[in-house]
Scaffold this active site. Structure first.
Site, PDB file in Angstrom:
ATOM      1  N   PHE A   1       0.822  -1.222   0.000  1.00 20.24           N
ATOM      2  CA  PHE A   1       0.000   0.000   0.000  1.00 20.24           C
ATOM      3  C   PHE A   1       0.855   1.271   0.000  1.00 20.24           C
ATOM      4  O   PHE A   1       0.376   2.334   0.368  1.00 20.24           O
ATOM      5  CB  PHE A   1      -0.966   0.010   1.188  1.00 20.24           C
ATOM      6  CG  PHE A   1      -1.704  -1.290   1.383  1.00 20.24           C
ATOM      7  CD1 PHE A   1      -2.533  -1.771   0.382  1.00 20.24           C
ATOM      8  CD2 PHE A   1      -1.552  -2.031   2.535  1.00 20.24           C
ATOM      9  CE1 PHE A   1      -3.207  -2.978   0.535  1.00 20.24           C
ATOM     10  CE2 PHE A   1      -2.214  -3.244   2.698  1.00 20.24           C
ATOM     11  CZ  PHE A   1      -3.050  -3.722   1.702  1.00 20.24           C
TER      12      PHE A   1
ATOM     13  N   THR B   1      -1.280  -7.883  -5.679  1.00 16.55           N
ATOM     14  CA  THR B   1      -2.085  -7.250  -6.719  1.00 16.55           C
ATOM     15  C   THR B   1      -2.391  -8.177  -7.877  1.00 16.55           C
ATOM     16  O   THR B   1      -3.356  -7.975  -8.599  1.00 16.55           O
ATOM     17  CB  THR B   1      -1.344  -6.021  -7.262  1.00 16.55           C
ATOM     18  OG1 THR B   1       0.018  -6.429  -7.529  1.00 16.55           O
ATOM     19  CG2 THR B   1      -1.315  -4.912  -6.243  1.00 16.55           C
TER      20      THR B   1
ATOM     21  N   GLU C   1      -5.067   2.125  -7.584  1.00 15.08           N
ATOM     22  CA  GLU C   1      -5.413   3.281  -6.764  1.00 15.08           C
ATOM     23  C   GLU C   1      -6.721   3.943  -7.130  1.00 15.08           C
ATOM     24  O   GLU C   1      -7.460   4.397  -6.258  1.00 15.08           O
ATOM     25  CB  GLU C   1      -4.245   4.284  -6.810  1.00 15.08           C
ATOM     26  CG  GLU C   1      -3.012   3.500  -6.478  1.00 15.08           C
ATOM     27  CD  GLU C   1      -1.696   4.207  -6.432  1.00 15.08           C
ATOM     28  OE1 GLU C   1      -1.475   4.944  -5.470  1.00 15.08           O
ATOM     29  OE2 GLU C   1      -0.871   3.967  -7.318  1.00 15.08           O
TER      30      GLU C   1
END
Lengths: 339, 743
Positions: B245, B472, B710
Site C-alpha cells: 500500500f 495485486t 489506486e
C-alpha cells in the site's frame, strides 16, 4: 517479554499451591489478554500456572435452579451452550458481541473476568499510567480518552473494563466461586470488580493466589425480555464505547423486575440498582425509559474526547429498554448498526 | 479457436497454490543457517537527545551479540544523496542511528542483536537509555499560518498549475457559492505483514537481503550508497509481500538495521518491526483543505478553488498531488489551486494508496455535493453539467476518458433514479437511508522497465523482471501477457520477479506496474519471437519464408501467418530443430513520448454508496457500493476486481473509522495497534458491485492498460460521506465520520 517459567496444573489445589510457591506468578487461561500484555512488557510474571486444562470446563445445572459456568469453559462453548441460549440469552448475545470467534474459542470464562483495561496508555510503557505503575500519573486525563470512563472514575484512573460478557453477568448477578490459599469462598459478581479510587492497580477484589473456579448463575435469566446493545467504532471486533445489558420481567406492559448494567463507561461493569428500582412497577413507555436513562447518566462526567458517551449512553439505555420490553430479541442476535 | 488468448480473461492467480500451501516465502521466512535476531529500540520522546545508552549492562547477557546505536555505528556514507532512494522527497533523508538527536517519537535509537528473537526482545526491554527532552510540536492546527510551498518535490510531484481565469471575481459573481473546510487525521498503511528483513551473510563482504519492499532495486541502490557496497556485493530479494500500500516504496529502517548488523557481525541477521513500530515508518499525512466553489445560473462551475495544507517532518519535504486533480476532473474556466506543507516533529509521511488523490478527492467530491445542493441540482446531474472533455490543467485532450459511461452504468446498477434529493427523505428498516456518489481521477503512467525472456527446447517459457507482487496479481498478469504473446498455455509460462539478479524494474507503485513491466514483458517476448521466427525460416521449405515479424502471430503453440493460418509451424518443432537448448532475449520498455505528448492520460472512476443511519445512536452501516472504473484495458477480470474490492474497503475505512490519533502532550501516536486503529472488518463491508468500462487506448502504452491499484479508492470515501449527509442532513467535514459526530 521477560523470561518466565511455566507449569500446567493438574487440579485446583495443585494450581493454588504452585502459584503460592512462585513469587510474581500468574494464572493463565486462554492467554488472550495476558500474553499480549507480556509481549508489551506491561505484565512481567516470573512464573505462569496454566489453568486452562483444569477440570472446570463443565456447564451444569445447580440444585437451586441456577446454572454453573465452569471457569475454564471457553467463551464460545458458553455462548452456544443450549442451557445458556435457552435460559440466559442475554449472556449469549453479550459474549457474541465481544472479540472474534478465534478469541472466543480460546478465552475462558474465568479469564474474561480477569481481562485488563484497553486504555491506550496502560499498554504503552512510554507514557505514565497509575494502573501499570502506581504513582506515575494518569495520561488519559487530559489526553485522548475516547474509550474512557464517564462513571465512577477517580483522579488516579479513568480506565474502563473492556468485557462484554461481564456486562451481561452484572445484570444476571451470578456468584463468583474462587479457591485460594485460605480455602474457598464466593463473591457476589457485583463485588468482584472494583472502582479505581486511589488504587487503580487493583482491578478486582481477589485475594493473592485466588483462582476463579466457576460462575454460578441464579435461576432468573430474563429470557423473555432482554437486550444487549453494543455501540462501537466498527461493527465487529472493537471494544464497546457504550454497551447496555437489560433484563426485564413483565406483567402485561408493567415492569415487575429489572436489571440494568452498562459497559464501556466505568472501571467495572456498571450496574445501577437505583435505575432498576425506578423501572419496577412502571409501564414500559418511552417516558419511563427516558426518565431512567437520564437518571443513570445524571452523575456522569466527560473527560473531553469521551463527552459524547454521556448522551450516547442515555440514548442506548432507552433503546435497550425498548428492545427488552418488546421481547423480540433472540439468542445469536448481534446488533450491527444499520441492519 | 484460440486457447492462448489470455488477456482480459479471468484466470486464477498463478501463485495462489503456493500461497495456500504455505510455500510462498516471505522475507521473514528465509531461515538461513546461523541466523541472529535484531530487535529495534524506539524513542519514547518526540524531540530531544539521547544522553546515555547503558549498553554494557545488556551486552553482558549471555547470547546478546551487540547493541548498535549512534555510539558505535561504523563510518557510513556522509552525503545526503547516498541516502536518497528513488522517491525520496526533498530534504535530508532520515539516517538511522546516525546521531543522538531525536526528531520524532518512536525514532529507532538502538538495535539489540542476540542469538534468539526472544532474547533480543528481552534485552531490548532491559536496555536503559537516558534522554534529554525538548519541547516538541506535533499539532498541525498550530501551523495553519506557517504553511510553505515546497521547493522541489519527489519524483512524480507536480506543483499545482498557476491560476486560470479570474477565480475570485467569478466566485463573487456566482449565482450560488459554497466555502468549506475539510480535514482528516493521519492514517497508517498497516499491511498485515510486518516489515521484516532477513540478511544472509554470504562471506567475503557479500550479502543477500530478503527484504519486505515494493522495490528491490530501490533498496539495493540505497544499500550500495549507504554502506559503500559494490554491485556484486548485495542482492535484494522479495518475491511475495503481505501487503504494501506504499509502505514499502522507500527502504525502511528495518533493512538498514539488518544490513548494518550483518556487515558488522559477519553473520546473518533478521530484523522484524513490531506492530507498534509499523506506526513509525510513514503515513498519509494529517491534511486540512479549504474548498470554494461557485456556479453559474445554468449549473456550470463558475469558480473552483482548492487549497491544501499537510504535515511533514522537520527533515524532509514530503509532497503529494492533492489539489491538481481538482483542476482537471471538471470543466471550469476560473480555477485556483494551492498547496502547502508545515513542519512538525514527526516522521516523514509516505505515499499511501492513491497518495494525494485520496485526500484531495474527499475535499473536492464532498464540496461538489455541497455545491450541487446549494445550486439545487442532483449531484450526478451537476457532475454531468461540468464534465471535462479536456484536461484544462495542461490544455490537452484525454487519451481516453469513459467517465460518462461509468456514471451511466454505475447509476443504473445502483438505482440512483430511486433517490429523492431532499436530505432525510428516505427511510428503510427503521433507519434513515442515504445515497451518495463521488468520482475520481488518477494518473496512467508508464516508467522504464526491463525484462528477460527465455524459452527451452520443450517450449517452456520463463520471463523475469525485478518488479514486485504485493498481492495485486503481478505474477498472474505478466504470465498472461507472456503466454499470449508467444501463443502458449499459461501452464507453459513461469514469471519470476523480485530479485536484483533480474532485469531492473521500477518500484511497484503509482498503478504503473501493469503498463510498465507489462510492456517490457511483451517486448522481451516479442524479441524472443523474432529469434524464433528466424529459426523457423531456416529450412528452405519454411511456410513462413519471407514473412516479417508483424506478418506472423503465435497462437495455440504455433507460429503462423496472420493472413493465412494454414501457413504454420509448430513452435516446439522449430525449437527442437534448431539444436539450441535455450533461446533468450532481453528488452526494455519506455513510454512513447512522441505519441503521448499531445495527451493527458488518466484513469477515472465513480462510486455510488448507500448507507443506513440509526438516527438515535449515530451508527452508520454502508449497505451497498457500486464502483465503476474506466482504466483502459483490463488484463485480468478477477485480480482487477479484487483490487477494486480492496479499494472500496479502503475508501470505507477512510470514511468511517481510520485515524491514527496523536497525543500532542507526548507527540506520540496512541492507538498504534490493531485493536484501536480500526480498519474495516467483514461486518462493516457491504455488497460491492464492480464495473469495468473498457477503453481502447493505444496512446498510454501498447497494451492499452492504465493500472487500477489506486483509482478504485477514489470517490468511495466521498460517496459515503455524501450518503451520510443525504441520510441525516448533517454534513461531517472531518473524517472519519464516527457515531459521535452524528449525535
Amino acid at each position: 517479554m521477560y523470561p518466565f517459567t511455566y507449569s500446567r496444573a493438574t487440579d485446583v489445589a495443585d494450581a493454588v499451591r504452585d502459584k503460592a510457591g512462585h513469587d510474581g506468578s500468574a494464572y493463565v487461561g486462554g492467554g488472550t489478554n495476558l500474553i499480549d500484555l507480556m509481549k508489551m512488557n506491561v505484565e512481567q510474571p516470573a512464573h505462569l500456572v496454566n489453568v486452562a486444562k483444569l477440570p472446570l470446563a463443565k456447564i451444569e445445572d445447580l440444585p437451586n435452579g441456577g446454572l454453573r459456568l465452569g471457569a475454564t469453559a471457553t467463551n464460545s462453548d458458553t455462548a452456544w451452550n443450549e442451557q445458556v441460549k435457552a435460559r440466559y440469552p442475554l449472556l449469549n448475545q453479550a459474549i457474541l458481541a465481544g472479540a472474534s470467534p478465534q478469541l472466543r474459542n480460546a478465552a475462558t470464562n474465568g479469564g474474561n473476568l480477569m481481562q485488563r483495561t484497553r486504555c491506550y496508555y496502560f499498554y504503552d510503557l512510554a507514557t505514565p499510567c497509575n494502573k501499570r505503575e502506581p504513582g506515575s500519573g494518569c495520561s488519559a486525563i487530559g489526553g485522548f480518552n475516547r474509550i474512557h470512563a464517564i462513571l465512577g472514575a477517580s483522579e488516579a484512573c479513568i480506565a474502563t473494563h473492556p468485557s462484554d460478557m461481564c456486562v451481561a453477568l452484572a445484570a444476571l448477578a451470578p456468584t463468583v466461586r474462587v479457591s485460594g490459599p485460605q480455602g474457598e469462598r464466593s463473591i457476589a459478581f457485583e463485588d468482584f470488580h472494583r472502582l479505581p479510587g486511589d488504587h487503580p492497580e487493583f482491578d478486582n477484589t481477589l485475594a493473592e493466589g485466588e483462582l476463579i473456579t466457576s460462575l454460578d448463575l441464579p435461576e432468573k435469566g430474563f429470557a423473555k425480555h432482554f437486550a444487549y446493545l453494543k455501540l462501537r467504532d466498527r461493527h465487529s471486533y472493537a471494544f464497546a464505547l457504550v454497551s447496555v445489558a437489560v433484563g426485564l420481567e413483565m406483567d402485561g406492559d408493567t415492569i415487575t423486575d429489572a436489571r440494568l448494567a452498562l459497559g464501556g463507561v466505568a472501571h467495572k461493569p456498571w450496574r445501577d440498582h437505583s435505575a432498576e428500582a425506578l423501572l419496577k412497577g412502571q409501564h414500559a413507555t418511552a417516558e419511563t425509559f427516558g426518565r431512567v436513562a437520564a437518571h443513570v447518566v445524571a452523575n456522569a462526567v466527560g473527560q473531553g474526547s469521551n463527552d459524547f458517551k454521556i448522551e450516547l449512553a442515555r440514548r442506548a439505555i432507552v433503546r435497550a429498554l425498548k428492545q427488552a420490553a418488546e421481547g423480540k430479541q433472540e439468542a445469536g442476535d448481534v446488533y450491527l448498526g444499520g441492519q | 479457436m484460440t486457447q492462448t488468448n489470455h488477456i482480459g480473461k479471468a484466470p486464477n492467480r498463478v501463485d495462489g497454490p503456493l500461497k495456500v500451501a504455505g510455500t510462498a516465502h516471505y522475507s521473514g521466512e528465509f531461515n538461513v543457517p546461523h541466523l541472529a535476531y535484531g530487535y529495534v529500540v524506539s524513542s519514547p520522546i518526540a524531540k530531544g537527545k539521547v544522553v546515555a545508552i547503558h549498553a554494557d549492562e545488556v551486552r553482558a547477557l549471555p547470547g546478546v551479540l551487540e547493541v548498535f546505536s549512534h555510539e558505535n555505528v561504523p563510518y557510513l556514507a556522509w552525503f545526503d544523496k547516498s541516502y536518497k532512494d528513488q522517491i525520496a522527497p526533498g530534504g535530508s533523508p532520515f539516517r538511522p542511528l546516525h546521531s543522538p538527536d531525536i526528531t520524532f517519537n518512536q525514532q529507532p535509537v538502538a538495535l539489540v542483536v542476540a542469538d534468539t528473537f526472544e532474547l533480543a526482545r528481552y534485552a531490548a526491554a532491559l536496555l536503559r537509555i537516558d534522554y534529554e527532552q525538548e519541547d516538541h510540536e506535533t499539532n498541525l492546527e498550530t501551523k495553519r499560518t506557517e504553511g510553505y510551498a515546497p521547493g522541489g518535490g519527489k519524483t512524480g510531484f507536480q506543483a499545482p498549475p498557476p491560476p486560470r481565469g479570474n477565480p475570485d471575481k467569478a466566485l463573487k459573481n456566482a449565482t450560488h457559492s459554497i466555502e468549506a473546510e475539510y480535514a482528516h487525521g493521519a492514517q497508517h498503511h498497516n499491511p498485515m505483514e510486518l516489515f521484516t528483513t532477513t540478511v544472509e551473510w554470504r562471506g567475503d563482504g557479500k550479502i543477500t537481503a530478503y527484504d519486505k519492499t515494493q522495490g528491490v532495486y530501490n533498496v539495493k541502490n540505497y544499500l550500495m550508497g549507504v554502506f559503500g557496497l559494490g554491485k556484486d556485493e548485495v542482492r535484494v530479494v522479495n518475491q511475495f509481500m503481505g501487503g504494501g500500500f506504499g509502505a514499502g516504496l522507500r527502504p525502511q529502517y528495518s533493512v538498514f538495521m539488518a544490513v548494518l548488523a550483518t556487515l558488522e557481525l559477519k553473520r546473518s541477521v533478521r530484523v522484524t518491526l513490531t506492530r507498534q513500530q509499523m506506526f513509525s515508518i510513514g503515513h498519509r499525512p494529517n491534511t486540512l483543505q479549504l474548498l470554494k466553489m461557485g456556479t453559474n445560473p445554468d449549473g456550470t462551475l463558475a469558480s473552483l478553488q482548492h487549497h491544501a495544507l499537510h504535515e511533514t517532518s522537520q527533515f524532509e519535504d514530503y509532497t503529494e498531488n492533492i489539489v491538481n486533480w481538482s483542476g482537471m476532473l471538471y470543466q471550469c474556466e476560473n480555477v485556483k489551486l494551492g498547496y502547502q506543507l508545515a513542519k512538525l516533529d514527526i516522521y516523514s509521511p509516505q505515499d499511501m494508496r492513491a497518495p494525494g488523490a485520496a485526500s484531495g478527492n474527499v475535499g473536492l467530491e464532498v464540496a461538489m455535493d455541497e455545491m450541487a445542493y446549494a445550486a439545487g441540482l442532483d449531484p450526478l446531474e451537476f457532475r454531468l453539467r461540468n464534465y471535462a472533455d479536456r484536461d484544462q490543467n495542461v490544455d490537452k485532450p484525454f487519451s481516453s476518458k469513459k467517465l460518462r459511461e461509468c456514471y451511466k452504468q454505475a447509476a443504473a446498477k445502483f438505482g440512483w433514479e430511486t433517490r429523492t434529493q431532499k436530505p432525510r427523505s428516505m427511510r428503510a428498516n427503521g433507519k434513515l437511508r442515504g445515497m451518495g456518489m463521488g468520482g475520481g481521477v488518477w494518473d496512467a503512467t508508464q516508467t522504464k522497465s526491463a525484462a528477460k525472456a527465455l524459452i527451452s527446447a520443450d517450449g517452456k517459457l520463463t520471463v523475469r523482471s525485478a518488479t514486485g507482487e504485493n498481492g495485486t496479481g503481478t505474477y498472474t498478469i505478466m504470465t498472461q501477457i507472456a503466454a499470449e504473446t508467444l501463443g502458449l498455455p499459461l501452464e507453459a509460462v513461469t514469471f519470476e520477479l523480485g530479485d536484483t539478479d533480474q532485469p531492473e524494474a521500477p518500484i511497484q507503485g503509482g498503478s504503473w506496474t501493469a503498463a510498465s513491466v507489462g510492456t517490457a514483458v511483451k517486448n522481451a517476448c516479442d524479441a524472443l519471437g523474432e529469434k524464433i521466427l528466424k529459426l523457423a525460416q531456416k529450412p528452405a521449405d519454411s511456410p513462413l519464408k519471407d514473412a516479417k515479424y508483424d506478418e506472423v502471430e503465435f497462437v495455440n503453440g504455433q507460429l503462423r501467418l496472420r493472413l493465412d493460418h494454414d501457413q504454420a509451424v509448430v513452435l516446439r518443432d522449430v525449437l527442437q530443430a534448431s539444436g539450441e537448448t535455450q533461446l533468450e532475449a532481453d528488452s526494455s520498455a519506455l513510454p512513447n513520448m512522441l505519441k503521448q505528448q499531445g495527451y493527458s492520460m488518466h484513469s477515472h472512476n465513480v462510486a455510488f454508496a448507500e448507507v443506513e443511519v440509526d438516527e438515535d445512536l449515530g451508527t452508520i452501516k454502508v449497505t451497498r457500493v457500486v464502483s465503476a472504473v474506466a482504466a483502459g484495458r483490463i488484463l485480468n477480470q478477477k485480480t482487477a476486481r479484487s483490487q477494486v474490492l480492496g479499494s472500496v474497503v479502503w475508501g470505507l475505512g477512510m470514511a468511517l473509522m481510520e485515524e491514527t490519533v496523536m497525543d500532542h502532550k507526548f507527540g506520540r501516536y496512541v492507538n498504534h495497534n490493531f485493536a484501536e486503529y480500526h480498519i474495516p472488518v467483514n461486518a462493516d463491508i457491504p455488497h460491492i458491485d464492480v464495473i469495468f468500462v473498457h477503453e481502447d487506448d493505444d496512446i498510454v502504452n501498447p497494451l492499452g492498460v492504465k493500472g487500477i491499484g489506486e483509482v478504485g479508492m477514489l470517490g468511495v470515501t466521498a460517496a459515503i460521506a455524501n450518503a451520510v449527509f443525504h441520510a441525516t442532513g448533517k454534513r461531517v467535514r472531518d473524517l472519519p465520520i464516527m457515531l459521535d459526530k452524528l449525535l
